[in-house]
Write a protein that holds these residues in place. Sequence first.
Motif, PDB file in Angstrom:
ATOM      1  N   VAL A 176      61.037  41.272  16.384  1.00  0.00           N
ATOM      2  CA  VAL A 176      61.299  40.557  17.434  1.00  0.00           C
ATOM      3  C   VAL A 176      63.158  40.687  17.426  1.00  0.00           C
ATOM      4  O   VAL A 176      63.591  40.443  16.758  1.00  0.00           O
ATOM      5  N   GLY A 177      63.395  41.226  18.863  1.00  0.00           N
ATOM      6  CA  GLY A 177      64.761  41.418  19.082  1.00  0.00           C
ATOM      7  C   GLY A 177      65.108  41.014  20.568  1.00  0.00           C
ATOM      8  O   GLY A 177      64.242  40.877  21.311  1.00  0.00           O
ATOM      9  N   ASP A 178      66.356  41.047  20.700  1.00  0.00           N
ATOM     10  CA  ASP A 178      66.819  40.474  22.050  1.00  0.00           C
ATOM     11  C   ASP A 178      67.620  41.440  22.633  1.00  0.00           C
ATOM     12  O   ASP A 178      68.559  41.140  23.467  1.00  0.00           O
ATOM     13  N   SER A 179      67.608  42.759  22.566  1.00  0.00           N
ATOM     14  CA  SER A 179      68.409  43.539  22.900  1.00  0.00           C
ATOM     15  C   SER A 179      67.503  44.947  22.994  1.00  0.00           C
ATOM     16  O   SER A 179      66.439  45.295  22.442  1.00  0.00           O
ATOM     17  N   LEU A 180      68.125  45.879  24.136  1.00  0.00           N
ATOM     18  CA  LEU A 180      67.458  47.174  24.030  1.00  0.00           C
ATOM     19  C   LEU A 180      67.537  48.060  23.118  1.00  0.00           C
ATOM     20  O   LEU A 180      66.351  48.749  22.558  1.00  0.00           O
ATOM     21  N   SER A 181      68.772  47.813  22.161  1.00  0.00           N
ATOM     22  CA  SER A 181      68.739  48.537  21.060  1.00  0.00           C
ATOM     23  C   SER A 181      67.685  48.213  19.932  1.00  0.00           C
ATOM     24  O   SER A 181      67.109  49.170  19.261  1.00  0.00           O
ATOM     25  N   ALA A 197      63.544  37.533  25.399  1.00  0.00           N
ATOM     26  CA  ALA A 197      64.632  37.374  26.734  1.00  0.00           C
ATOM     27  C   ALA A 197      65.245  35.965  26.702  1.00  0.00           C
ATOM     28  O   ALA A 197      64.954  35.215  27.498  1.00  0.00           O
ATOM     29  N   ASN A 198      66.261  36.224  26.193  1.00  0.00           N
ATOM     30  CA  ASN A 198      67.182  34.986  26.327  1.00  0.00           C
ATOM     31  C   ASN A 198      68.085  34.792  27.198  1.00  0.00           C
ATOM     32  O   ASN A 198      69.043  33.975  27.470  1.00  0.00           O
ATOM     33  N   ARG A 199      68.068  35.826  28.320  1.00  0.00           N
ATOM     34  CA  ARG A 199      68.946  35.918  29.663  1.00  0.00           C
ATOM     35  C   ARG A 199      67.816  36.307  30.464  1.00  0.00           C
ATOM     36  O   ARG A 199      67.136  36.987  30.338  1.00  0.00           O
ATOM     37  N   PRO A 200      68.161  35.659  31.717  1.00  0.00           N
ATOM     38  CA  PRO A 200      67.071  35.914  32.565  1.00  0.00           C
ATOM     39  C   PRO A 200      67.055  37.367  33.253  1.00  0.00           C
ATOM     40  O   PRO A 200      65.685  37.970  33.387  1.00  0.00           O
ATOM     41  N   TRP A 201      68.149  38.323  33.095  1.00  0.00           N
ATOM     42  CA  TRP A 201      67.822  39.649  33.399  1.00  0.00           C
ATOM     43  C   TRP A 201      67.146  40.554  32.371  1.00  0.00           C
ATOM     44  O   TRP A 201      66.632  41.544  32.621  1.00  0.00           O
TER      45      TRP A 201
END
Length: 236
Positions: A176-181, A197-201
């Motif tokens: 579980v991650g919140d970045s493309l990396s 996705a902790n930001r809308p974008w």
Amino acid sequence: MSGSTLSDLVGVGPLLLDFDGPVCSIFAGYPAPRVAAELVALLDVKGVAMPEEVRGEGDPLAVLRWVGETCPHDLTAAVEEALCAAELHAAGTAEPTPFGREVILGAHARGLPVAVVSNNSATAIEAYLTTHDLTACVASVIGRAYADPRRMKPDPGPVLDAVRALGAATERCTLVGDSLSDIEAARAANVAVVGYANRPWKTEAFASADVVVTSMWEIAEVFSPACAHQSDDEVE
């Protein structure tokens, strides 16, 4: 794993969690741009010439990555030491991510091993877990390789290290991650990935993840007793 549901991924095998995002906001009380500026100031003291984009960088990990790519190892080690100290300080004022704790406790209660795998330092992660009484629920912590930023995610090495530490097979694990990396590292390691996705974008940007969630509550819900009972019925 196209077509997988969230419960297919996080309710059945070892769970790997990125730290800054899914578990907490490590720089909530000690802002990342301030830490990045302190690293730049350290490089100034040492007489390092930097492009303007590095001077204006708000991500301390990006500063470390630049130093690792362009400077001698002793400078990389100096920046690493400074960043480790800053992260340890930041861990004391980190803001827990809503339902991040519940995900860890829920997976542990279900008997699923949990590892934290992060580009932050292991010392800072361990300090946070101790402060929040989560140490016993996390089987392994894989932090940033010391003074070797090339090994940070999206390199799959940290993810594979976490899998090995848990004694698991890659195809049984989910990151579980919140970045493309995070997504890129998981793909390269042949591990399933849930994009937080902790930001809308990020909802659209994380289209390559197996599943995208906008709240850690969605994952915590999978570990609820009702969902666990439903899963047992399906197996029977």
